[in-house]
Design an enzyme around this catalytic site. Structure first.
Site, PDB file in Angstrom:
ATOM      1  N   TYR A   1     -44.488  -2.915  41.459  1.00 54.51           N
ATOM      2  CA  TYR A   1     -43.471  -2.607  42.461  1.00 54.51           C
ATOM      3  C   TYR A   1     -42.116  -2.406  41.781  1.00 54.51           C
ATOM      4  CZ  TYR A   1     -46.575  -3.733  46.398  1.00 54.51           C
ATOM      5  OH  TYR A   1     -47.603  -3.755  47.328  1.00 54.51           O
TER       6      TYR A   1
ATOM      7  N   SER B   1     -48.206  -1.596  55.220  1.00 62.04           N
ATOM      8  CA  SER B   1     -47.697  -0.444  55.968  1.00 62.04           C
ATOM      9  C   SER B   1     -47.990  -0.588  57.465  1.00 62.04           C
ATOM     10  CB  SER B   1     -48.335   0.840  55.415  1.00 62.04           C
ATOM     11  OG  SER B   1     -47.446   1.933  55.547  1.00 62.04           O
ATOM     12  N   PRO B   2     -47.692  -1.753  58.050  1.00 64.18           N
ATOM     13  CA  PRO B   2     -48.040  -1.954  59.465  1.00 64.18           C
ATOM     14  C   PRO B   2     -47.307  -0.997  60.404  1.00 64.18           C
ATOM     15  CG  PRO B   2     -46.676  -3.765  58.651  1.00 64.18           C
ATOM     16  CD  PRO B   2     -47.081  -2.950  57.464  1.00 64.18           C
ATOM     17  N   LEU B   3     -46.158  -0.478  59.974  1.00 55.73           N
ATOM     18  CA  LEU B   3     -45.428   0.507  60.783  1.00 55.73           C
ATOM     19  C   LEU B   3     -45.552   1.904  60.172  1.00 55.73           C
ATOM     20  CD1 LEU B   3     -42.150  -1.527  61.498  1.00 55.73           C
ATOM     21  CD2 LEU B   3     -44.256  -1.447  62.857  1.00 55.73           C
ATOM     22  N   ALA B   4     -46.595   2.104  59.354  1.00 52.66           N
ATOM     23  CA  ALA B   4     -46.784   3.402  58.688  1.00 52.66           C
ATOM     24  C   ALA B   4     -45.542   3.781  57.901  1.00 52.66           C
ATOM     25  CB  ALA B   4     -47.158   4.497  59.701  1.00 52.66           C
ATOM     26  N   GLY B   5     -45.009   2.803  57.175  1.00 53.11           N
ATOM     27  CA  GLY B   5     -43.808   3.068  56.385  1.00 53.11           C
ATOM     28  C   GLY B   5     -42.625   3.482  57.233  1.00 53.11           C
ATOM     29  N   GLY B   6     -42.605   3.015  58.484  1.00 54.36           N
ATOM     30  CA  GLY B   6     -41.508   3.355  59.385  1.00 54.36           C
ATOM     31  C   GLY B   6     -41.776   4.583  60.246  1.00 54.36           C
TER      32      GLY B   6
END
Lengths: 290, 290, 290
Positions: free
Chosen positions: C45, C200-205
């Protein structure tokens, strides 16, 4: 597995016949006399009306119940119906829904038990432990005698089967939908010694008429040619194609006409050889085997 | 697993060489001298002629048999040949076909046993119990020493392996066909400790010439660059790419030329690092890893 | 499974904040005070910089370590960085890489142990026995307390889990990427009683802004409508959609803003019903359930 008959009568279209209760009873009796003693329901068939139409007929001759095996399904909720109570079509495999649906089915069918309950679709929110508990409770109470699924792929089958034994998987299979032969669905059933049920064995009739796609035309031509050669109807060949599978599938016969039922029954004494079976597969696939 | 050699000689093209029996024997001897003692057959290679061509050569020096491992396959029936006896190409995994094919292979190869029999394709009508019984009987009689499959996906492999142990799965694998790396086929083999065999390790020669698709050109370029860097032929790099897999695959070498065999043999002492391996994967895929 | 918090703080973007060590510590403390005590790292990262940025902050208050659970990953090597030491991006699941990466992570994080190590991607060259040995040695030495994977399909999971128990599979899952619900990935986890982590629970925003594809717009509209109805932010509904799954996933929250973290935390006390869950699924899929 409950002792289902080799062919199962589908009730999907029972409400479309415009039959009186007495006529419905006559159909049930005729099926039974021909050895088709198992009847395949779902809570939502006919917009949640078919089970009651069946039960009303059965009430005219209650003793008939002992000769029948009744299968029903739950797990889908449809909008626009009191029993579905939904804004949009969705799956529900909660314990509460399973119990409520079974108890509704028992009342509608005017019986004290389902010989077999199936979960209709693989709910992505399926909680295997919750389903297993619901099934165990219904079995203890004698409300369902056996449990299985419908339209499950191999991984979802394995998940739920590890929590509660699944006696069958009712799948769509015909020469225009061959995926279960190749995606592991039937392999998983054979490995566990479970017999599938098959819905839409004639592709909703498209194998015989009405679908003029190249694949359907090819299949129709081959079924006709093999039927002519074997002295049977094309539909009989289509059923024999299913029955040839080593998992010993039980087709759900959708026709309400006796002629259609007889054509299905004729397949029980017809064994296709591997080459004829492959001709039909090839007609559906549009290519020879690899 | 029978004690196959690290590389297996493919006989697929034996009938195309126009060789006399003595020339065929010379080829067998040369392979054997180089440590390639296993020979991969199928009943239908060369239109059902290759096994007999091989057996005729072997009959010139019968004592050689003890140094060889003979692999053959059955389960496909081809039209236009007496031995196939078919109207259309189809699969047949019946006990009768398996036995008949093995016995025919033994006569043609002029041997009393196959070291390894493979079922050629995953027959959708495969009856695992029937196959297992047929295999057990042939093993009791000493006609086959081991059994495996070819071209099976993970679910079909698991089905048949539960009925009779499968010592291998002979699959197509090369930088232009990477699916077995990702679809569970090789995972299932590694989990069970089984070594795959690999057919078409050079994509039927397309890795080296003749295929001008972008993917083939990219792979060819990378094999050439790595080969130049390592001081070996591009084909050697392609074999090393297969041998690098942790399941320890055994490639089936299709070339009949000694130079080609030597290039394959050179790969046995070449271990690619993960980065070079990935460069080749990436050339085939047309993208970097995720 | 180590005792991870229900939400996990993602460190993916820590290096982009331009924060001093004291500011980074303040963020860690704030997460911890809110009950988000687990932090998700990977060796690579921030171009191999994030672990050290985190460790530097932690060194300002070493006693905090006992309240945290530190997760890191290895198995990908990136070019252009000394620690990756690679010409091209590639996977490396060798024992040597695993050990070297863990020891580097421990130094950078200024800790003596990882609570959880994940293998970042399913390496096609994965040697399950080699990985299991490397993991066992690191566990014996106390350098890692538990082991799992990320982005594994069901077959690769089964392979490695048979060699060394995998406590989790960290997968990408959101209404625009529903595959794990249907391809067996989550079925396999539920069957084994393992809780997934979700990146990525929000699909990266993209669920909230910036992606104007029809699917993203539909999802955004439904999240907004349900949020308005439930009195919560759209992001809260998106987290609740994940938390509703019976495997009890642990989302990795990528936002560094406290408001975003609070929106995620609000989802812990929000249980969507199956119908609302399906509305979101349907918005992503562009079709109703079968």
């Amino acid at each position: 597995m409950p002792n289902l008959s080799p062919l199962v009568a589908g009730t999907w279209r029972l409400h479309e016949q415009g039959w009186s209760a007495a006529e419905r009873l006559r159909w049930i009796e005729r099926c039974t006399d021909l050895g088709v003693t198992s009847f395949d329901h779902a809570d939502l068939y006919g917009g949640y009306t078919v089970e009651a139409l069946f039960g009303e007929a059965l009430a005219l001759r209650p003793a008939l119940r002992e000769r029948l095996q009744l299968v029903s399904k739950c797990g889908i909720r449809l909008p626009g119906h009191a029993r579905g109570a939904a804004r949009i079509k969705h799956y529900d495999s909660s314990a509460a829904h399973i119990r409520a649906s079974v108890e509704h089915s028992l009342r509608a069918l005017r019986t004290d038990r389902l010989d077999l309950l199936l979960l209709h679709r693989p709910d992505p929110l399926l909680d295997a432990a919750e389903v297993a508990d619901a099934v165990a409770a219904l079995q203890r109470e004698g409300k369902i005698l056996a449990f299985g699924v419908s339209n499950f792929g191999p991984q979802a089958f394995e998940l739920l089967d590890a929590a509660t034994p699944l006696v069958t998987n009712q799948i769509e299979l015909h020469p225009l939908r061959r995926e279960p032969l190749h995606d592991g669905t039937l392999d998983a059933l054979q490995r566990r010694g479970r017999r599938p049920m098959v819905w839409s064995p004639l592709a909703g009739g498209r194998l015989l008429a009405g679908d003029e796609s190249p694949a359907a035309q090819r299949v129709r031509w081959v079924l006709g040619a093999l039927g002519a050669q074997l002295g049977v109807a094309p539909a009989t060949v289509a059923y024999a194609w299913l029955l040839r599978h080593p998992t010993h599938p039980r087709p759900v016969v959708g026709t309400m006409r006796e002629a259609g039922l007889q054509q299905a029954l004729a397949a029980l004494s017809l064994r296709l050889d591997a080459e004829a079976w492959t001709e039909i597969w090839q007609a559906g696939a549009g290519q020879e085997v690899a």
